[in-house]
Design an enzyme around this catalytic site. Structure first.
Site: not given
Length: 212
Positions: A7-8, A11
């Site tokens: 997820h990170e 980004h």
């Protein structure tokens, strides 16, 4: 934590594609857990939440980015925010496809005696949990309260007084989350976030793995 790390990284990867190399320069575009784990969010918080008996979640250190380096700041901030939840949906889809593809062979292995039931059950549990966790991470992060990604999505659509009012609400974000997660369910026996996750993550989980 694997799902949170992806997820990170998502980004940071989208930020890089939009012109901001901050995450890359910080060495955060990697799946190495050592670059992402947070002492409080990855260890202490989930342990405390488990002891309190409420919902348990954890988070990795947010990937840094600089909106001033984005080529189209207003649009690209929205894309960067949505990249994390989108990565969780993709992970859930991959997990569901793998489980569906392996379902008949796994059952056949149990029936034929080629694999112990306990081993097959363990594999199914891991894959189904992977799907569930990613869907919950996606929709939980879309709640419109900072530091969750949903707050950036809301800001994209707000201007003027509405935007300023939302900034004022942001300072109460964590207390609002704590009240919604723990106090409201205990006192009023109503779980708004649980109902929201059931209607979103739960419904999509049923669509992906229904019938298995």
């Amino acid at each position: 934590m694997l799902s949170a790390i992806v997820h990170e990284v998502a980004h940071g990867w989208v930020a890089l594609r939009c012109g901001d190399a901050t995450a890359k320069e910080a060495g955060r575009l990697t799946l190495d857990p050592r670059a992402h784990l947070d002492g409080f969010g990855s260890v202490v918080l989930p342990l405390v939440m488990a002891l309190l008996g409420g919902p348990v979640f954890a988070f990795a250190r947010p990937v840094p980015y600089d909106p001033r380096r984005l080529r189209h700041p207003r649009r690209d901030e929205l894309l960067v925010a949505l990249a994390g939840p989108a990565s969780n949906v993709l992970q859930a889809l991959v997990g569901a496809l793998v489980l569906r593809a392996a379902w008949d062979p796994l059952l056949g292995a149990v029936v034929s005696g080629a694999a112990p039931f306990e081993v097959v059950s363990w594999v199914v549990t891991i894959l189904s949990t992977y799907v569930s966790v990613n869907l919950v991470l996606c929709f939980f992060n879309l709640i419109p309260l900072p530091p969750l990604d949903g707050s950036k999505v809301v800001l994209y659509f707000l201007t003027g007084d509405a935007r300023r009012a939302y900034y004022q609400i942001q300072q109460y974000a964590m207390p609002i989350l704590v009240v919604a997660l723990y106090i409201v369910p205990q006192l009023l026996h109503v779980d708004p976030i649980g109902r929201y996750l059931d209607a979103t993550a739960g419904s999509l989980y049923g669509l992906l793995l229904g019938g298995l």
